[in-house]
Enzyme design. Structure first.
Site, short mmCIF file in Angstrom:
data_model
loop_
_atom_site.label_atom_id
_atom_site.label_comp_id
_atom_site.label_asym_id
_atom_site.label_seq_id
_atom_site.Cartn_x
_atom_site.Cartn_y
_atom_site.Cartn_z
N LYS A 34 37.94 35.87 46.13
CA LYS A 34 39.37 35.99 45.93
C LYS A 34 39.98 35.75 47.41
O LYS A 34 39.36 35.51 48.39
CB LYS A 34 39.65 37.45 45.40
CG LYS A 34 39.32 37.57 44.10
CD LYS A 34 39.78 36.85 43.17
CE LYS A 34 38.84 36.52 41.77
NZ LYS A 34 38.89 37.64 40.73
C1 LIG Z 1 38.30 38.03 39.43
C2 LIG Z 1 39.34 38.50 38.17
C3 LIG Z 1 39.55 39.73 37.65
C4 LIG Z 1 38.30 40.50 37.88
O1 LIG Z 1 38.36 41.28 39.23
P1 LIG Z 1 37.10 42.03 39.63
O2 LIG Z 1 37.29 42.74 40.92
O3 LIG Z 1 35.77 41.43 39.47
O4 LIG Z 1 36.97 43.10 38.55
C5 LIG Z 1 40.41 39.96 36.74
N1 LIG Z 1 41.51 38.85 36.47
C6 LIG Z 1 41.40 37.78 36.96
C7 LIG Z 1 42.29 36.52 36.68
C8 LIG Z 1 40.40 37.21 38.02
O5 LIG Z 1 40.45 36.04 38.54
#
Ligand SMILES: *Cc1c(COP(=O)(O)O)cnc(C)c1O
Length: 375
Positions: free
Chosen positions: A181
């Site tokens: 992210k």
């Molecule tokens: C990464 C992601 C998630 C989940 O995030 P986590 O921290 O791994 O639980 C949810 N929605 C989207 C669109 C994502 O890209």
């Protein structure tokens, strides 16, 4: 040449923060977590942020705090990460998919309106690839029907639309600091909200419904603690928070490098048969992913060609309703959400991160153009 799909931007300052935390007293939720929560709330302009161990727990806790359960419907986009719909299933509620807008890939507003029933409790849009969904229209629909809005902000911290940003028009918003992210601590998440009562509920739910944390108890005379509800174990640790505080300080710098890379890719693909989704007027994308739409029927071959050329890519996303579990359980078939399915079949995300060099980006663009020509 080998070009990774993603490399994080952890620097010496971040490592120093973690070192300081490791030499301190608290590894679990303490001062660093509170610092991150306060600074992230300030960045967003949100009333309150509560740190968690993932986006998935953050979203689950919000739905639980709202009492979402069996018989309730939650409207979601099929073009998101599976977690978006899965957390609805974790609450034993029903995810109701609606098709996307083919222009941006974000959830369709008319489609949401047609899907609202007396059982609808929440609209749960994702701000796809970094571009915010049309939150003003979603807020209006939610207010007309007396339902809540939960924003999936996993792709979008730096995005804006008109005069608002992520977490400001929804009743709550969930962020991810997972591996790839925009800012990351390996795994981590947060809830942002303007609703102080909701924030207090999440604070309790993230730690087994216990009313005081270890660090709350540390400097005060011992008083018996109590458990007020059945909560979960989803608190952010100070090690995670330590990794995030400096990244947040340079978030705009990291963002501007991604913008430059996106503009470079766009300039290279403008005269080709490669298409991209569009960024709406009055919208500033957080530029989390650079996705292309390969000509129909060529995506999977292109993925293989890029792999052979040493380039990591990823697909965001295979439509959730076409995943085996959702097909088997709910009977979804191709054709249910044609616009999401077309993007799902053609989309491909290219390497995009601040450490990607100009030379690497040029190599990626060359190989993509070469791969497309041959198909
Ligand atoms: C990464 C992601 C998630 C989940 O995030 P986590 O921290 O791994 O639980 C949810 N929605 C989207 C669109 C994502 O890209």
């Amino acid at each position: 040449m080998k070009v990774e799909f993603y490399k994080h931007s952890i620097d010496e300052g971040d490592i120093r923060e973690v070192n300081d935390t490791l030499r301190g007293l608290f590894l679990t939720t303490g001062q660093k977590t509170r610092q991150f929560e306060a600074e992230f709330a300030e960045y967003l302009g949100a009333e309150r942020v509560v740190g968690t161990n993932s986006w998935s727990s953050a979203a689950f806790l919000v739905l639980k705090a709202w009492g979402i359960g069996p018989g309730d419907e939650v409207i979601v986009s099929p073009l998101s990460f599976v977690a978006n719909a899965n957390v609805v299933l974790h609450c034993e509620a029903t995810p109701v998919f609606v098709d996307v807008d083919g222009f941006t890939g974000n959830i369709g507003i008319n489609e949401i309106e047609s899907a609202i029933t007396p059982r609808t409790k929440v609209i749960f849009p994702v701000h796809l690839y970094g571009q915010m969904a049309d939150m003003k229209s979603i807020r209006k629909l939610a207010d007309q029907h007396g339902i809540k809005v939960l924003e999936d902000c996993a792709h979008t911290i730096e995005g804006r639309r008109e005069d608002y940003g992520p977490g400001l028009l929804g009743d709550a918003a969930c962020f991810s600091f997972s591996a790839t992210k925009n800012i990351t601590c390996g795994e981590g998440g947060a809830v942002a909200t303007q609703d102080g009562a909701l924030a207090r509920k999440i604070l309790s739910l993230r730690h087994h419904g216990i009313n005081r944390s270890a660090s709350d108890r540390h400097n005060t005379r011992p008083v018996p603690l109590d458990m007020e509800c059945v909560g979960y174990k989803a608190n952010m640790s100070d090690i995670q928070a330590a990794l995030l505080v400096n990244q947040l300080k340079r978030i705009e710098l990291l963002y501007s490098r991604r913008v430059a890379l996106c503009e470079y890719y766009e300039s290279r693909f403008r005269e080709s048969s490669i298409q991209t989704l569009k960024i709406a007027k009055n919208s500033k994308s957080a530029r989390h992913l650079f996705t292309i739409l390969a000509p129909v029927g060529t995506r999977d071959e292109l993925v293989n060609r890029l792999f052979d050329a040493g380039i990591g890519t990823s697909v965001h996303f295979k439509a959730i309703h076409l995943m085996k579990y959702y097909r088997d359980t709910f009977g979804f078939r191709e054709g249910a959400f044609p616009k999401a399915e077309e993007i799902s079949a053609r989309t491909l995300s290219l390497p995009l991160y601040p450490r990607l060099t100009n030379q690497e980006a040029e190599y990626v663009a060359n190989q993509v153009l070469k791969g497309i020509e041959r198909s």
